[in-house]
Design a protein around this motif. Structure first.
Motif, mmCIF file in Angstrom:
data_model
loop_
_atom_site.group_PDB
_atom_site.id
_atom_site.type_symbol
_atom_site.label_atom_id
_atom_site.label_comp_id
_atom_site.label_asym_id
_atom_site.label_seq_id
_atom_site.Cartn_x
_atom_site.Cartn_y
_atom_site.Cartn_z
ATOM 1 N N ASP A 1 -30.795 103.113 88.339
ATOM 2 C CA ASP A 1 -31.586 103.521 87.406
ATOM 3 C C ASP A 1 -32.425 102.178 86.662
ATOM 4 O OD1 ASP A 1 -33.276 105.738 85.619
ATOM 5 O OD2 ASP A 1 -31.724 105.214 84.259
ATOM 6 N N GLN A 2 -32.435 102.257 85.396
ATOM 7 C CA GLN A 2 -33.021 101.174 84.741
ATOM 8 C C GLN A 2 -32.551 99.850 84.876
ATOM 9 O OE1 GLN A 2 -35.730 102.247 82.545
ATOM 10 N NE2 GLN A 2 -36.315 100.478 81.454
ATOM 11 N N ALA A 3 -31.435 99.824 85.145
ATOM 12 C CA ALA A 3 -30.432 98.563 85.402
ATOM 13 C C ALA A 3 -30.929 97.896 86.573
ATOM 14 C CB ALA A 3 -28.971 98.742 85.014
ATOM 15 N N GLY A 4 -31.282 98.566 87.648
ATOM 16 C CA GLY A 4 -31.328 98.438 88.965
ATOM 17 C C GLY A 4 -32.382 96.978 89.174
ATOM 18 N N GLY A 5 -33.272 96.761 88.448
ATOM 19 C CA GLY A 5 -33.996 95.491 88.686
ATOM 20 C C GLY A 5 -33.250 94.349 88.565
ATOM 21 N N LEU A 6 -32.216 94.451 87.326
ATOM 22 C CA LEU A 6 -31.611 93.085 87.404
ATOM 23 C C LEU A 6 -30.412 93.041 88.484
ATOM 24 C CD1 LEU A 6 -30.985 92.696 83.295
ATOM 25 C CD2 LEU A 6 -32.560 91.709 84.950
ATOM 26 N N ASP A 7 -29.916 94.171 88.602
ATOM 27 C CA ASP A 7 -28.728 94.315 89.622
ATOM 28 C C ASP A 7 -29.275 93.841 91.055
ATOM 29 O OD1 ASP A 7 -27.149 95.347 87.702
ATOM 30 O OD2 ASP A 7 -27.409 97.467 88.324
ATOM 31 N N ALA A 8 -30.685 94.123 91.562
ATOM 32 C CA ALA A 8 -30.932 93.769 92.872
ATOM 33 C C ALA A 8 -31.354 92.501 92.806
ATOM 34 C CB ALA A 8 -32.537 94.251 93.084
ATOM 35 N N THR B 1 -34.315 95.013 96.940
ATOM 36 C CA THR B 1 -35.063 95.817 95.948
ATOM 37 C C THR B 1 -34.267 96.917 95.114
ATOM 38 O OG1 THR B 1 -35.996 97.637 97.230
ATOM 39 C CG2 THR B 1 -37.328 95.541 97.155
ATOM 40 N N ALA B 2 -34.628 97.470 94.010
ATOM 41 C CA ALA B 2 -33.993 98.464 93.414
ATOM 42 C C ALA B 2 -34.993 99.771 93.625
ATOM 43 C CB ALA B 2 -33.889 98.157 91.744
ATOM 44 N N SER B 3 -34.453 100.643 93.445
ATOM 45 C CA SER B 3 -35.070 102.039 93.332
ATOM 46 C C SER B 3 -34.224 103.055 92.385
ATOM 47 C CB SER B 3 -35.306 102.662 94.778
ATOM 48 O OG SER B 3 -36.083 103.744 94.421
ATOM 49 N N ALA B 4 -34.988 103.917 91.849
ATOM 50 C CA ALA B 4 -34.340 104.932 90.956
ATOM 51 C C ALA B 4 -34.779 106.349 91.415
ATOM 52 C CB ALA B 4 -34.859 104.770 89.459
ATOM 53 N N ALA B 5 -35.947 106.482 91.874
ATOM 54 C CA ALA B 5 -36.326 107.696 92.364
ATOM 55 C C ALA B 5 -36.801 108.221 93.712
ATOM 56 C CB ALA B 5 -37.572 108.305 91.301
ATOM 57 N N GLY B 6 -37.178 107.043 94.300
ATOM 58 C CA GLY B 6 -37.754 106.956 95.668
ATOM 59 C C GLY B 6 -39.130 107.543 95.565
ATOM 60 N N GLY B 7 -39.722 108.046 96.901
ATOM 61 C CA GLY B 7 -41.012 108.461 96.950
ATOM 62 C C GLY B 7 -41.144 109.803 96.646
ATOM 63 N N PHE B 8 -41.129 110.131 95.366
ATOM 64 C CA PHE B 8 -41.379 111.578 94.756
ATOM 65 C C PHE B 8 -42.677 112.202 95.314
ATOM 66 C CE2 PHE B 8 -37.513 111.839 92.613
ATOM 67 C CZ PHE B 8 -37.310 113.013 92.016
ATOM 68 N N GLU B 9 -43.773 111.455 95.114
ATOM 69 C CA GLU B 9 -45.079 112.067 95.219
ATOM 70 C C GLU B 9 -45.217 112.357 96.602
ATOM 71 O OE1 GLU B 9 -49.545 111.317 93.277
ATOM 72 O OE2 GLU B 9 -48.322 109.483 93.910
ATOM 73 N N PHE B 10 -44.737 111.396 97.608
ATOM 74 C CA PHE B 10 -44.883 111.743 98.960
ATOM 75 C C PHE B 10 -44.276 112.891 99.347
ATOM 76 C CE2 PHE B 10 -44.351 111.360 103.295
ATOM 77 C CZ PHE B 10 -45.477 110.703 103.884
ATOM 78 N N GLY B 11 -42.924 113.178 98.719
ATOM 79 C CA GLY B 11 -42.193 114.319 98.901
ATOM 80 C C GLY B 11 -42.924 115.678 98.473
ATOM 81 N N GLN B 12 -43.521 115.481 97.203
ATOM 82 C CA GLN B 12 -44.124 116.729 96.836
ATOM 83 C C GLN B 12 -45.206 117.195 97.463
ATOM 84 O OE1 GLN B 12 -45.516 116.759 92.339
ATOM 85 N NE2 GLN B 12 -47.610 117.189 93.386
ATOM 86 N N HIS B 13 -45.989 116.263 98.114
ATOM 87 C CA HIS B 13 -46.912 116.568 99.131
ATOM 88 C C HIS B 13 -46.515 117.253 100.209
ATOM 89 C CE1 HIS B 13 -49.831 113.362 97.211
ATOM 90 N NE2 HIS B 13 -49.835 114.402 96.520
ATOM 91 N N GLU B 14 -45.386 116.852 100.835
ATOM 92 C CA GLU B 14 -44.812 117.405 102.071
ATOM 93 C C GLU B 14 -44.407 118.836 101.765
ATOM 94 O OE1 GLU B 14 -45.851 116.062 104.668
ATOM 95 O OE2 GLU B 14 -46.871 114.578 103.415
ATOM 96 N N LEU B 15 -43.640 119.019 100.760
ATOM 97 C CA LEU B 15 -43.026 120.097 100.298
ATOM 98 C C LEU B 15 -44.257 121.281 100.157
ATOM 99 C CD1 LEU B 15 -40.111 119.250 97.827
ATOM 100 C CD2 LEU B 15 -39.993 120.232 100.109
ATOM 101 N N ARG B 16 -45.314 120.794 99.624
ATOM 102 C CA ARG B 16 -46.488 121.593 99.360
ATOM 103 C C ARG B 16 -46.944 122.103 100.840
ATOM 104 N NH1 ARG B 16 -49.993 118.640 96.577
ATOM 105 N NH2 ARG B 16 -49.156 119.250 94.683
ATOM 106 N N LYS B 17 -47.031 121.140 101.645
ATOM 107 C CA LYS B 17 -47.349 121.598 102.907
ATOM 108 C C LYS B 17 -46.280 122.681 103.715
ATOM 109 C CE LYS B 17 -49.735 116.984 104.334
ATOM 110 N NZ LYS B 17 -49.626 115.986 104.999
ATOM 111 N N LEU B 18 -45.165 122.302 103.460
ATOM 112 C CA LEU B 18 -44.100 123.104 103.954
ATOM 113 C C LEU B 18 -44.107 124.702 103.530
ATOM 114 C CD1 LEU B 18 -41.048 123.590 105.571
ATOM 115 C CD2 LEU B 18 -40.333 122.710 103.496
ATOM 116 N N TRP B 19 -44.375 124.867 102.322
ATOM 117 C CA TRP B 19 -44.490 126.248 101.707
ATOM 118 C C TRP B 19 -45.782 126.939 101.771
ATOM 119 C CZ3 TRP B 19 -43.131 123.412 96.369
ATOM 120 C CH2 TRP B 19 -41.973 123.114 96.178
ATOM 121 N N SER B 20 -46.895 126.093 102.287
ATOM 122 C CA SER B 20 -48.169 126.805 102.103
ATOM 123 C C SER B 20 -48.619 126.726 103.642
ATOM 124 C CB SER B 20 -49.297 125.963 101.246
ATOM 125 O OG SER B 20 -49.354 124.723 101.919
#
Length: 406
Positions: free
Chosen positions: A162-169, A104-123
């Motif tokens: 990035d955007q080319a990843g879908g074809l490259d994969a 598969t291709a990926s451009a960003a990874g699991g940003f939302e999961f990471g945001q939730h865990e960073l919030r737990k870390l900070w708070s």
């Protein structure tokens, strides 16, 4: 037909619809999935529109044990893979594990999961951070989770371009099949419509700040001023054509050719090389410009990037020499999911004999393109899909319809 690598299953998760048929029914008539972002309040941000997937409830499709360990993008990818395998008539538990791979291709990874865990870390502190954070954010997690879910232990990996990843994969999956792996699940799905992901996307400086869904994403238009981001993509099942035929599988089409290049740095004085990627793909397919019935363009909606793409297309096909469409004007740019979704859409267009439109955009005459603004009936037997990633990635793929298989 011998030696050809074909697509035998489609799984689509897109702002235009869940499932390949729902997506196609919206796309074929130009029904847009772009609107004001609803996953969080975007009022404080200069960009407020997105191609968002609605009515997706992961609990309806996946076992509860997977939910705490997966980001939204992975849940979407897992469901798309399930649908693609079912569409292909493949039961992974009946096949040897090492005969199946996942790329598969990926451009960003699991940003939302990471945001939730960073919030737990900070708070709350580090002891409240999920152990699943160690992989849920990772670029390769979709490949990993799909392979685990279906017991696929053959050649696998992830492509980050990035955007080319879908074809490259898909091209990498094609290579693995040509080396002897009977079946590979491939494509791309991205989803980072969360505040952390939103800020990261705005940092690129290419997001539209228009609040009108009909005027925000306008590739090849004089009003173009950036793109609308989105979430989703497509997962496809690839296999060797003779194997697909032997088991009576439905074949959507062939991955006939592929080419990739990388642009020189902007201050080098050397020109971009998208045109060369197109030439490589056509040569790989044993085709020339006259064989191509439609181009699914990248459509950056940034004037200088649109000009580069238009110049490449006119150099290969001549002015208004081939119909060009940008159906992602209905979804936004889905990053690694974009080109995979274009590939799925091309195959559905071939099946019906209809070129889907580029909505809202009014093509500027100076680009010299035959941009399809309304659904156009046409025999689509050979198509070219283009994708470009931020930083210089260029990819081109030639797709042939099932009735043109060698």
């Amino acid at each position: 037909m011998s030696g050809s690598v074909v697509v035998s299953g489609l799984g689509v998760v897109a702002p235009t619809g869940l499932g390949a048929r729902s997506h196609w029914q919206a796309t074929r008539i130009g029904k847009s999935g772009i609107g004001r972002l609803a996953r969080f309040d975007p009022a404080r941000y200069p960009s407020r529109l997105a191609g968002e997937i609605h009515d997706f409830t992961a609990e309806d499709h996946l076992p509860n044990r997977l939910l705490p360990q997966t980001d939204r993008m992975t849940r979407l990818a897992l469901v798309a893979a399930d649908w693609a395998l079912a569409d292909a008539g493949v039961r992974p538990d009946e096949l040897p594990a090492f005969d199946m791979g996942v790329v598969t291709a990926s451009a960003a990874g699991g940003f939302e999961f990471g945001q939730h865990e960073l919030r737990k870390l900070w708070s709350q502190g580090s002891e409240y951070v999920s152990a699943y954070q160690s992989f849920a954010w990772f670029y390769a997690v979709n490949s990993g989770q799909i392979s685990i879910r279906h017991g696929m232990r053959g050649p696998s990996g992830v492509v980050v371009s990035d955007q080319a990843g879908g074809l490259d994969a898909v091209a990498q999956a094609r290579r693995q099949i040509r080396k002897g792996t009977p079946l590979v699940v491939s494509g791309g799905v991205d989803a980072s419509l969360c505040p952390w992901g939103w800020v990261a996307q705005m940092a690129g400086g290419r997001l539209s700040t228009c609040d009108d869904p009909a005027g925000a994403y306008l590739p090849f238009d004089r009003r173009a001023a950036g793109h609308v981001p989105g979430e989703g993509g497509a997962i496809v099942v690839l296999e060797q054509a003779d194997s697909a035929r032997a088991r009576g599988a439905r074949v959507y089409g062939e991955i006939a050719g592929y080419g990739a290049t990388f642009d020189p740095r902007p201050d080098s004085g050397r020109p971009p090389v998208l045109c060369e990627a197109i030439g490589l793909a056509l040569a790989d397919a044993g085709a020339d410009a006259r064989d191509v019935d439609v181009v699914f363009a990248d459509g950056a909606a940034v004037p200088e990037l649109d000009l580069v793409e238009a110049e490449a297309l006119t150099a290969v096909f001549g002015r208004r020499g081939v119909p060009v469409t940008v159906p992602k004007t209905m979804t936004g740019r889905l990053y690694s999911g974009a080109a995979a979704l274009d590939l799925a859409t091309v195959l559905l267009a071939m099946e019906e004999g209809l070129i889907p439109p580029s909505v809202h955009t009014e093509p500027a005459e100076e680009y010299g393109l035959d941009l399809v603004g309304q659904p156009r009936t046409a025999q689509v037997r050979t198509a070219l899909v283009l994708a470009r990633g931020h930083g210089g990635f260029n990819s081109a793929m030639v797709v042939r319809s099932a009735d043109r298989l060698r």
